[in-house]
Write a protein that holds these residues in place. Structure first.
Motif, PDB file in Angstrom:
ATOM      1  N   MET A 233    -114.003 -25.552  46.033  1.00 25.33           N
ATOM      2  CA  MET A 233    -113.836 -24.764  44.820  1.00 25.33           C
ATOM      3  C   MET A 233    -112.864 -23.619  45.106  1.00 25.33           C
ATOM      4  O   MET A 233    -113.013 -22.915  46.093  1.00 25.33           O
ATOM      5  N   PRO A 234    -111.885 -23.425  44.246  1.00 24.70           N
ATOM      6  CA  PRO A 234    -110.924 -22.341  44.456  1.00 24.70           C
ATOM      7  C   PRO A 234    -111.553 -20.978  44.177  1.00 24.70           C
ATOM      8  O   PRO A 234    -112.674 -20.886  43.688  1.00 24.70           O
ATOM      9  N   LEU A 235    -110.789 -19.950  44.474  1.00 23.93           N
ATOM     10  CA  LEU A 235    -111.229 -18.579  44.247  1.00 23.93           C
ATOM     11  C   LEU A 235    -110.257 -17.904  43.304  1.00 23.93           C
ATOM     12  O   LEU A 235    -109.047 -17.909  43.537  1.00 23.93           O
ATOM     13  N   GLU A 236    -110.778 -17.338  42.229  1.00 25.10           N
ATOM     14  CA  GLU A 236    -109.969 -16.518  41.331  1.00 25.10           C
ATOM     15  C   GLU A 236    -110.260 -15.065  41.671  1.00 25.10           C
ATOM     16  O   GLU A 236    -111.425 -14.673  41.811  1.00 25.10           O
ATOM     17  N   ILE A 237    -109.198 -14.284  41.818  1.00 19.89           N
ATOM     18  CA  ILE A 237    -109.321 -12.883  42.221  1.00 19.89           C
ATOM     19  C   ILE A 237    -108.713 -12.019  41.127  1.00 19.89           C
ATOM     20  O   ILE A 237    -107.561 -12.216  40.747  1.00 19.89           O
ATOM     21  N   GLN A 238    -109.490 -11.087  40.617  1.00 22.69           N
ATOM     22  CA  GLN A 238    -109.001 -10.135  39.620  1.00 22.69           C
ATOM     23  C   GLN A 238    -109.194  -8.730  40.183  1.00 22.69           C
ATOM     24  O   GLN A 238    -110.321  -8.340  40.487  1.00 22.69           O
ATOM     25  N   ILE A 239    -108.100  -7.993  40.316  1.00 20.15           N
ATOM     26  CA  ILE A 239    -108.161  -6.634  40.844  1.00 20.15           C
ATOM     27  C   ILE A 239    -107.686  -5.692  39.747  1.00 20.15           C
ATOM     28  O   ILE A 239    -106.592  -5.856  39.214  1.00 20.15           O
ATOM     29  N   ARG A 240    -108.531  -4.723  39.412  1.00 21.24           N
ATOM     30  CA  ARG A 240    -108.124  -3.757  38.395  1.00 21.24           C
ATOM     31  C   ARG A 240    -108.541  -2.346  38.812  1.00 21.24           C
ATOM     32  O   ARG A 240    -109.653  -2.133  39.301  1.00 21.24           O
ATOM     33  N   PRO A 241    -107.627  -1.401  38.599  1.00 14.36           N
ATOM     34  CA  PRO A 241    -107.971   0.003  38.877  1.00 14.36           C
ATOM     35  C   PRO A 241    -109.027   0.474  37.881  1.00 14.36           C
ATOM     36  O   PRO A 241    -109.071   0.006  36.750  1.00 14.36           O
TER      37      PRO A 241
ATOM     38  N   LEU B 295    -115.645 -17.983  48.260  1.00 14.88           N
ATOM     39  CA  LEU B 295    -114.927 -17.185  49.254  1.00 14.88           C
ATOM     40  C   LEU B 295    -115.263 -17.782  50.615  1.00 14.88           C
ATOM     41  O   LEU B 295    -116.356 -17.595  51.142  1.00 14.88           O
ATOM     42  N   ASP B 296    -114.320 -18.567  51.147  1.00 13.87           N
ATOM     43  CA  ASP B 296    -114.569 -19.296  52.382  1.00 13.87           C
ATOM     44  C   ASP B 296    -113.322 -19.270  53.265  1.00 13.87           C
ATOM     45  O   ASP B 296    -112.392 -18.505  53.005  1.00 13.87           O
ATOM     46  N   THR B 297    -113.313 -20.095  54.292  1.00 15.19           N
ATOM     47  CA  THR B 297    -112.205 -20.123  55.246  1.00 15.19           C
ATOM     48  C   THR B 297    -110.869 -20.406  54.560  1.00 15.19           C
ATOM     49  O   THR B 297    -109.843 -19.854  54.941  1.00 15.19           O
ATOM     50  N   ALA B 298    -110.899 -21.236  53.534  1.00 14.44           N
ATOM     51  CA  ALA B 298    -109.659 -21.595  52.832  1.00 14.44           C
ATOM     52  C   ALA B 298    -109.173 -20.493  51.893  1.00 14.44           C
ATOM     53  O   ALA B 298    -107.970 -20.334  51.690  1.00 14.44           O
ATOM     54  N   THR B 299    -110.090 -19.718  51.306  1.00 14.07           N
ATOM     55  CA  THR B 299    -109.700 -18.739  50.295  1.00 14.07           C
ATOM     56  C   THR B 299    -109.680 -17.295  50.794  1.00 14.07           C
ATOM     57  O   THR B 299    -109.058 -16.438  50.161  1.00 14.07           O
ATOM     58  N   ALA B 300    -110.340 -17.008  51.913  1.00 15.95           N
ATOM     59  CA  ALA B 300    -110.384 -15.634  52.437  1.00 15.95           C
ATOM     60  C   ALA B 300    -108.985 -15.069  52.720  1.00 15.95           C
ATOM     61  O   ALA B 300    -108.735 -13.896  52.412  1.00 15.95           O
ATOM     62  N   PRO B 301    -108.041 -15.856  53.285  1.00 15.70           N
ATOM     63  CA  PRO B 301    -106.702 -15.293  53.523  1.00 15.70           C
ATOM     64  C   PRO B 301    -106.005 -14.830  52.236  1.00 15.70           C
ATOM     65  O   PRO B 301    -105.286 -13.826  52.251  1.00 15.70           O
TER      66      PRO B 301
ATOM     67  N   LEU C 279    -119.334 -15.230  41.884  1.00 16.83           N
ATOM     68  CA  LEU C 279    -119.080 -15.794  43.209  1.00 16.83           C
ATOM     69  C   LEU C 279    -120.190 -16.797  43.513  1.00 16.83           C
ATOM     70  O   LEU C 279    -121.371 -16.463  43.492  1.00 16.83           O
ATOM     71  N   LYS C 280    -119.812 -18.036  43.754  1.00 14.32           N
ATOM     72  CA  LYS C 280    -120.794 -19.111  43.938  1.00 14.32           C
ATOM     73  C   LYS C 280    -121.143 -19.356  45.401  1.00 14.32           C
ATOM     74  O   LYS C 280    -122.220 -19.833  45.724  1.00 14.32           O
ATOM     75  N   PHE C 281    -120.202 -19.052  46.317  1.00 10.40           N
ATOM     76  CA  PHE C 281    -120.403 -19.350  47.736  1.00 10.40           C
ATOM     77  C   PHE C 281    -119.605 -18.357  48.558  1.00 10.40           C
ATOM     78  O   PHE C 281    -118.515 -17.951  48.165  1.00 10.40           O
ATOM     79  N   ILE C 282    -120.155 -17.975  49.708  1.00  5.01           N
ATOM     80  CA  ILE C 282    -119.431 -17.129  50.656  1.00  5.01           C
ATOM     81  C   ILE C 282    -119.718 -17.627  52.069  1.00  5.01           C
ATOM     82  O   ILE C 282    -120.855 -17.981  52.389  1.00  5.01           O
ATOM     83  N   SER C 283    -118.683 -17.674  52.890  1.00  3.71           N
ATOM     84  CA  SER C 283    -118.843 -18.066  54.293  1.00  3.71           C
ATOM     85  C   SER C 283    -118.635 -16.827  55.172  1.00  3.71           C
ATOM     86  O   SER C 283    -118.354 -15.736  54.682  1.00  3.71           O
TER      87      SER C 283
END
Length: 97
Positions: free
Chosen positions: A1-9, A27-33, A57-61
């Motif tokens: 599963m991909p990771l969507e990242i939204q950053i807002r001030p 958020l795993d080995t593939a998406t953490a970088p 967030l569904k999963f974290i490694s």
């Protein structure tokens, strides 16, 4: 599963010192970088506090936990903090007590 990242001030007086990072997916080995890459310019600025919104967030490694730890250390060194909101039970299980 991909990771969507939204950053807002954060909005409001003095809020330039804080940002909210919403994570959607895994958020795993593939998406953490990618998270590290997107956080780098934020952490290079004057930011003091980051709020990670983990409602979707569904999963974290361990790779994801490492990103949180390095972010926390960077902000702590400048007197800031990391906060976690809306942490789902399956995510809370892997956080150190």
């Amino acid at each position: 599963m991909p990771l969507e990242i939204q950053i807002r001030p954060e909005a409001g007086p003095g809020a330039t010192d804080a940002s909210t990072v919403t994570l959607i997916g895994s958020l795993d080995t593939a998406t953490a970088p990618e998270l590290e890459r997107q956080l780098a310019p934020v952490l290079a600025g004057p930011i003091k506090d980051i709020v990670f919104d983990l409602a979707q967030l569904k999963f974290i490694s361990s790779a994801g936990l490492r990103v949180f730890a390095t972010t926390r250390k960077t902000l702590k060194d400048r007197g800031g903090q990391v906060f976690f909101t809306h942490m789902q039970p399956q995510i809370q299980e892997v956080f150190p007590a």
